[in-house]
Design a protein around this motif. Structure first.
Motif, PDB file in Angstrom:
ATOM      1  N   ASP A 226      -9.168   7.255  -0.914  1.00  0.00           N
ATOM      2  CA  ASP A 226      -8.568   7.005   0.399  1.00  0.00           C
ATOM      3  C   ASP A 226      -7.698   5.756   0.262  1.00  0.00           C
ATOM      4  OD1 ASP A 226     -10.037   9.062   1.444  1.00  0.00           O
ATOM      5  OD2 ASP A 226     -11.480   7.795   2.497  1.00  0.00           O
ATOM      6  N   ILE A 227      -6.466   5.822   0.757  1.00  0.00           N
ATOM      7  CA  ILE A 227      -5.569   4.683   0.744  1.00  0.00           C
ATOM      8  C   ILE A 227      -5.358   4.216   2.178  1.00  0.00           C
ATOM      9  CG2 ILE A 227      -3.337   3.792  -0.029  1.00  0.00           C
ATOM     10  CD1 ILE A 227      -5.113   4.792  -2.279  1.00  0.00           C
TER      11      ILE A 227
ATOM     12  N   PRO B  77      -3.055   1.669   3.932  1.00  0.00           N
ATOM     13  CA  PRO B  77      -2.000   0.654   4.033  1.00  0.00           C
ATOM     14  C   PRO B  77      -1.852   0.215   5.484  1.00  0.00           C
ATOM     15  CG  PRO B  77      -1.045   2.857   3.756  1.00  0.00           C
ATOM     16  CD  PRO B  77      -2.519   3.025   3.980  1.00  0.00           C
TER      17      PRO B  77
ATOM     18  N   THR C  12       0.228   3.488  -3.377  1.00  0.00           N
ATOM     19  CA  THR C  12       0.111   4.943  -3.202  1.00  0.00           C
ATOM     20  C   THR C  12       0.615   5.727  -4.417  1.00  0.00           C
ATOM     21  OG1 THR C  12       0.135   4.829  -0.792  1.00  0.00           O
ATOM     22  CG2 THR C  12       0.826   6.905  -1.790  1.00  0.00           C
TER      23      THR C  12
ATOM     24  N   GLY D 149       0.803  -1.214   0.000  1.00  0.00           N
ATOM     25  CA  GLY D 149       0.000   0.000   0.000  1.00  0.00           C
ATOM     26  C   GLY D 149       0.835   1.263   0.000  1.00  0.00           C
ATOM     27  N   SER D 150       1.978   1.229   0.697  1.00  0.00           N
ATOM     28  CA  SER D 150       2.819   2.420   0.807  1.00  0.00           C
ATOM     29  C   SER D 150       3.745   2.604  -0.390  1.00  0.00           C
ATOM     30  CB  SER D 150       3.661   2.347   2.088  1.00  0.00           C
ATOM     31  OG  SER D 150       2.836   2.309   3.231  1.00  0.00           O
TER      32      SER D 150
ATOM     33  N   ALA E  35      -1.847   7.973  -6.862  1.00  0.00           N
ATOM     34  CA  ALA E  35      -1.612   9.382  -7.193  1.00  0.00           C
ATOM     35  C   ALA E  35      -1.641   9.588  -8.701  1.00  0.00           C
ATOM     36  CB  ALA E  35      -0.275   9.836  -6.617  1.00  0.00           C
TER      37      ALA E  35
END
Length: 317
Positions: A125-126, A128, A109, A104-105, A113
């Motif tokens: 909304d993410i 992680p 992400t 996720g990071s 973006a």
């Protein structure tokens, strides 16, 4: 006839298990939520929640049956709103994606973006997190995880394979005897997970690969493990999509120690029909496929889809 607005309150309480949390989510006073739940129970002549100070509001058998129908109605309302109000045509709205902490990071992400830049009217909304995300509680609309869901009304597909390798800093490796084979690892220290707190058995690769390893630092967070190995005092098994992007780390015995795992992407079957979900689903599938070398550890940079069409069957935004 059931009031849809009352079912919105019911769903919020069922997912949060707290009237106060549901009130914040709905933007109303907690007394309003309590009153609407009491009225709904009276209307249905059923007890929908078992209430206690310690566990909160837990669905009864009747409540669980209503939850299934209410969630179907919620998804139908969302689909109708999108198709009838033009949201689908404008590709606008809001989506929440849950994923494992590292992926996720470091992968999701930057791709999110890029997606949001192409579709500026869709907000994201993410999440992680080092645990499984619950779609049934609507913590997210779409989830990416290391285990395929075994049950539930979900559309699921394999997103990608990825590789983990053993990594250390050049300084660490220079201070120790050369590591030419797995037996040479006996005198080294390692960083790993807190075994009793791992959220999936798929994360127990250190004890499976090196069962007698000396683990001196443990963390529930793969990102914490990554930062710990950068201190140059121990070795760690890390996903290549994290470590291969950092020139401060180098793989150890890459031909011998390479662990294969997979990511799965899934969402509720009703949400999958929403156009903005379909666009995001396709974008992530194509973007992640483009980054197969990074996920395998053979390339150290993120790659992005070319400008123009972000989806195979759509014009450029």
């Amino acid at each position: 006839m059931l009031d849809w607005d009352s079912l919105r309150y019911f769903l919020a309480v069922a997912r949060t298990q707290r009237v106060s949390a549901a009130a914040r989510q709905l933007g109303v006073e907690h007394t309003t939520v309590s009153r609407r739940i009491r009225l709904l129970e009276a209307e249905l002549d059923s007890l929908l929640f078992e209430k206690s100070r310690s566990t909160g509001f837990i669905l009864t058998g009747e409540g669980q049956r209503l939850f299934v129908h209410a969630e179907q109605m919620e998804n139908a309302v969302a689909a109708a709103r999108e198709n009838l109000s033009g949201i689908g045509q404008a590709l606008s709205g809001h989506l929440r994606i849950g994923a494992t902490e590292g992926f996720g990071s470091y992968v999701l992400t930057p791709l999110a973006a890029d997606f949001q830049r192409r579709y500026p009217h869709i907000t994201l909304d993410i999440l992680p997190v080092p645990r499984f995300v619950s779609l049934s509680k609507r913590e997210a609309d779409l989830a990416i995880t290391i285990e395929r869901p075994q049950r539930g009304p979900y559309v699921c597909s394999k997103l990608c394979d990825y590789t983990l390798m053993l990594y250390g800093t050049p300084g660490y490796l220079a201070r120790h005897a050369p590591i030419r084979e797995r037996a040479d690892l006996a005198g080294h220290s390692f960083i790993g997970y807190v075994e009793e707190l791992v959220f999936s058995q798929r994360l127990r690769y250190l004890e499976d690969l090196l069962p007698d390893s000396r683990v001196v630092l443990r963390s529930t967070s793969v990102i914490a493990q990554y930062h710990a190995v950068l201190q140059g005092r121990s070795l760690a098994i890390l996903p290549c999509f994290i470590a291969a992007q950092d020139p401060r780390l180098q793989p150890v015995l890459p031909e011998e120690i390479a662990i294969a795992r997979s990511f799965w992407m899934y969402c509720h079957e009703d949400l999958r029909r929403l156009k903005r979900v379909a666009v995001l689903w396709d974008f992530l599938r194509r973007s992640v496929s483009r980054n197969a070398p990074l996920l395998a550890g053979t390339h150290g940079r993120m790659q992005y889809l070319p400008e123009g069409r972000a989806r195979e069957d759509e014009p450029a935004p």
